[in-house]
Design a protein around this motif. Structure first.
Motif, PDB file in Angstrom:
ATOM      1  N   ILE A 169       0.840  -1.201   0.000  1.00 19.08           N
ATOM      2  CA  ILE A 169       0.000   0.000   0.000  1.00 19.08           C
ATOM      3  C   ILE A 169       0.875   1.250   0.000  1.00 19.08           C
ATOM      4  CG2 ILE A 169      -1.653   1.348   1.362  1.00 19.08           C
ATOM      5  CD1 ILE A 169      -2.805  -1.407   2.323  1.00 19.08           C
ATOM      6  N   ALA A 170       1.845   1.285   0.895  1.00 16.23           N
ATOM      7  CA  ALA A 170       2.705   2.467   1.019  1.00 16.23           C
ATOM      8  C   ALA A 170       3.476   2.736  -0.268  1.00 16.23           C
ATOM      9  CB  ALA A 170       3.671   2.283   2.190  1.00 16.23           C
ATOM     10  N   PHE A 171       4.115   1.718  -0.822  1.00 20.32           N
ATOM     11  CA  PHE A 171       4.906   1.914  -2.034  1.00 20.32           C
ATOM     12  C   PHE A 171       4.029   2.271  -3.235  1.00 20.32           C
ATOM     13  CE2 PHE A 171       8.208  -0.880   0.105  1.00 20.32           C
ATOM     14  CZ  PHE A 171       9.102   0.164   0.325  1.00 20.32           C
ATOM     15  N   THR A 172       2.831   1.695  -3.317  1.00 14.34           N
ATOM     16  CA  THR A 172       1.941   2.021  -4.427  1.00 14.34           C
ATOM     17  C   THR A 172       1.541   3.489  -4.387  1.00 14.34           C
ATOM     18  OG1 THR A 172       1.095  -0.246  -4.483  1.00 14.34           O
ATOM     19  CG2 THR A 172      -0.205   1.423  -5.618  1.00 14.34           C
ATOM     20  N   TYR A 173       1.132   3.957  -3.216  1.00 14.47           N
ATOM     21  CA  TYR A 173       0.736   5.357  -3.091  1.00 14.47           C
ATOM     22  C   TYR A 173       1.936   6.286  -3.282  1.00 14.47           C
ATOM     23  CZ  TYR A 173      -4.130   4.675  -1.807  1.00 14.47           C
ATOM     24  OH  TYR A 173      -5.475   4.382  -1.839  1.00 14.47           O
ATOM     25  N   LEU A 174       3.076   5.906  -2.750  1.00  8.61           N
ATOM     26  CA  LEU A 174       4.277   6.731  -2.878  1.00  8.61           C
ATOM     27  C   LEU A 174       4.684   6.877  -4.348  1.00  8.61           C
ATOM     28  CD1 LEU A 174       6.268   8.178  -0.964  1.00  8.61           C
ATOM     29  CD2 LEU A 174       7.646   6.118  -0.987  1.00  8.61           C
ATOM     30  N   ILE A 175       4.740   5.786  -5.065  1.00  5.67           N
ATOM     31  CA  ILE A 175       5.149   5.823  -6.469  1.00  5.67           C
ATOM     32  C   ILE A 175       4.103   6.522  -7.327  1.00  5.67           C
ATOM     33  CG2 ILE A 175       5.573   4.341  -8.487  1.00  5.67           C
ATOM     34  CD1 ILE A 175       7.103   2.455  -6.566  1.00  5.67           C
ATOM     35  N   ALA A 181       2.477  11.912   0.955  1.00  2.00           N
ATOM     36  CA  ALA A 181       2.102  11.924   2.366  1.00  2.00           C
ATOM     37  C   ALA A 181       1.528  10.570   2.786  1.00  2.00           C
ATOM     38  CB  ALA A 181       1.101  13.039   2.650  1.00  2.00           C
ATOM     39  N   ILE A 182       0.621  10.038   1.980  1.00  2.41           N
ATOM     40  CA  ILE A 182       0.037   8.734   2.305  1.00  2.41           C
ATOM     41  C   ILE A 182       1.108   7.650   2.255  1.00  2.41           C
ATOM     42  CG2 ILE A 182      -1.620   6.963   1.548  1.00  2.41           C
ATOM     43  CD1 ILE A 182      -3.401   9.265   0.539  1.00  2.41           C
ATOM     44  N   GLY A 183       1.985   7.704   1.263  1.00  4.57           N
ATOM     45  CA  GLY A 183       3.044   6.715   1.146  1.00  4.57           C
ATOM     46  C   GLY A 183       4.005   6.734   2.317  1.00  4.57           C
ATOM     47  N   VAL A 243       3.414   7.972   5.366  1.00  6.28           N
ATOM     48  CA  VAL A 243       2.677   7.489   6.550  1.00  6.28           C
ATOM     49  C   VAL A 243       2.564   5.965   6.483  1.00  6.28           C
ATOM     50  CG1 VAL A 243       0.411   7.459   7.684  1.00  6.28           C
ATOM     51  CG2 VAL A 243       1.419   9.631   6.986  1.00  6.28           C
ATOM     52  N   GLY A 244       2.289   5.434   5.297  1.00  5.64           N
ATOM     53  CA  GLY A 244       2.197   3.986   5.133  1.00  5.64           C
ATOM     54  C   GLY A 244       3.497   3.273   5.469  1.00  5.64           C
ATOM     55  N   LEU A 245       4.620   3.825   5.041  1.00  5.66           N
ATOM     56  CA  LEU A 245       5.912   3.216   5.384  1.00  5.66           C
ATOM     57  C   LEU A 245       6.132   3.231   6.892  1.00  5.66           C
ATOM     58  CD1 LEU A 245       8.214   4.611   2.552  1.00  5.66           C
ATOM     59  CD2 LEU A 245       7.350   2.272   2.816  1.00  5.66           C
ATOM     60  N   PHE A 246       5.779   4.342   7.522  1.00  4.96           N
ATOM     61  CA  PHE A 246       5.897   4.455   8.979  1.00  4.96           C
ATOM     62  C   PHE A 246       5.002   3.416   9.658  1.00  4.96           C
ATOM     63  CE2 PHE A 246       4.668   6.595  13.020  1.00  4.96           C
ATOM     64  CZ  PHE A 246       5.928   6.630  13.599  1.00  4.96           C
ATOM     65  N   VAL A 247       3.769   3.290   9.197  1.00  2.56           N
ATOM     66  CA  VAL A 247       2.845   2.295   9.750  1.00  2.56           C
ATOM     67  C   VAL A 247       3.407   0.888   9.540  1.00  2.56           C
ATOM     68  CG1 VAL A 247       0.552   1.241   9.454  1.00  2.56           C
ATOM     69  CG2 VAL A 247       0.766   3.721   9.586  1.00  2.56           C
ATOM     70  N   GLY A 248       3.969   0.635   8.365  1.00  7.14           N
ATOM     71  CA  GLY A 248       4.555  -0.670   8.084  1.00  7.14           C
ATOM     72  C   GLY A 248       5.688  -1.025   9.031  1.00  7.14           C
ATOM     73  N   VAL A 249       6.542  -0.051   9.326  1.00  5.95           N
ATOM     74  CA  VAL A 249       7.643  -0.285  10.268  1.00  5.95           C
ATOM     75  C   VAL A 249       7.086  -0.590  11.656  1.00  5.95           C
ATOM     76  CG1 VAL A 249       9.587   0.819  11.451  1.00  5.95           C
ATOM     77  CG2 VAL A 249       9.349   1.036   8.971  1.00  5.95           C
ATOM     78  N   ILE A 250       6.088   0.177  12.067  1.00  2.00           N
ATOM     79  CA  ILE A 250       5.488  -0.045  13.385  1.00  2.00           C
ATOM     80  C   ILE A 250       4.844  -1.427  13.456  1.00  2.00           C
ATOM     81  CG2 ILE A 250       3.621   0.689  14.931  1.00  2.00           C
ATOM     82  CD1 ILE A 250       4.236   3.569  14.053  1.00  2.00           C
TER      83      ILE A 250
END
Length: 184
Positions: free
Chosen positions: A113-119, A124-126, A128-135
């Motif tokens: 999800i994070a990489f799809t939105y980021l790319i 911002a969503i990407g 936040v998604g990476l941060f959520v993924g790490v957590i």
């Protein structure tokens, strides 16, 4: 130090804090089990209130998440890595079956999800998604159901799936444009 020894050492570095504080354990259990649901619910909310803005990236994300589930199942067919509790390592704070530890599907889903939105340009969503993924990934190690390399591998697989899917989709769209130009 071998790869497996490093993985176990890093696992103990995170998981050794479990059972010291019931309140913190409960927070980590929530993060491990439910933070991904909260994040996905937020994205669905964005989709509902801004359909035109997010419909295409949401559809692409859903497609790649489904691919990631299939890919994860394929990995498990050929490579089974036991979970920490199957090796009598650490503290297990949540119930979990004995499926393969690699990759962490919770982390893989959020990473996709994070990489799809980021790319796609939704930085911002990407982020936040990476941060959520790490957590989520750290919480899955903390509660004793994954090793750190399961989480790291999920990020690598997620990134590669998103990049390769984007490449294929762009190639198909280019091919379609060429065909349409030739027909006209």
């Amino acid at each position: 130090m071998s790869f497996e020894d490093l993985n176990i050492y890093l696992f103990h570095s995170v998981n050794s804090f479990a059972t010291h504080s019931l309140a913190f354990d409960n927070v980590m259990i929530f993060l491990a089990n439910d933070l991904n649901t909260v994040f996905i619910s937020f994205l669905v909310f964005l989709l509902v209130i801004q359909w035109k803005t997010y419909r295409l990236v949401f559809a692409k994300t859903l497609f790649i998440v489904l691919l990631s589930i299939a890919f994860s199942d394929l990995i498990e067919m050929f490579y089974h890595h036991p979970r920490p509790f199957q090796l009598d390592l650490g503290h297990k704070l949540i119930g979990h079956g004995s499926s393969s530890s690699f990759p962490s599907q919770h982390t893989l889903t959020i990473a996709v999800i994070a990489f799809t939105y980021l790319i796609a340009g939704y930085r911002a969503i990407g982020i936040v998604g990476l941060f959520v993924g790490v957590i989520v990934g750290l919480a899955r190690v903390y509660v004793g159901v994954h090793f750190p390399f399961d989480v790291i591998g999920s990020f690598v697989i997620g990134f590669l799936l998103v990049v390769s899917t984007n490449y294929v989709i762009k190639g198909l769209l280019l091919r379609r444009r060429r065909i349409n130009l030739a027909v006209e």
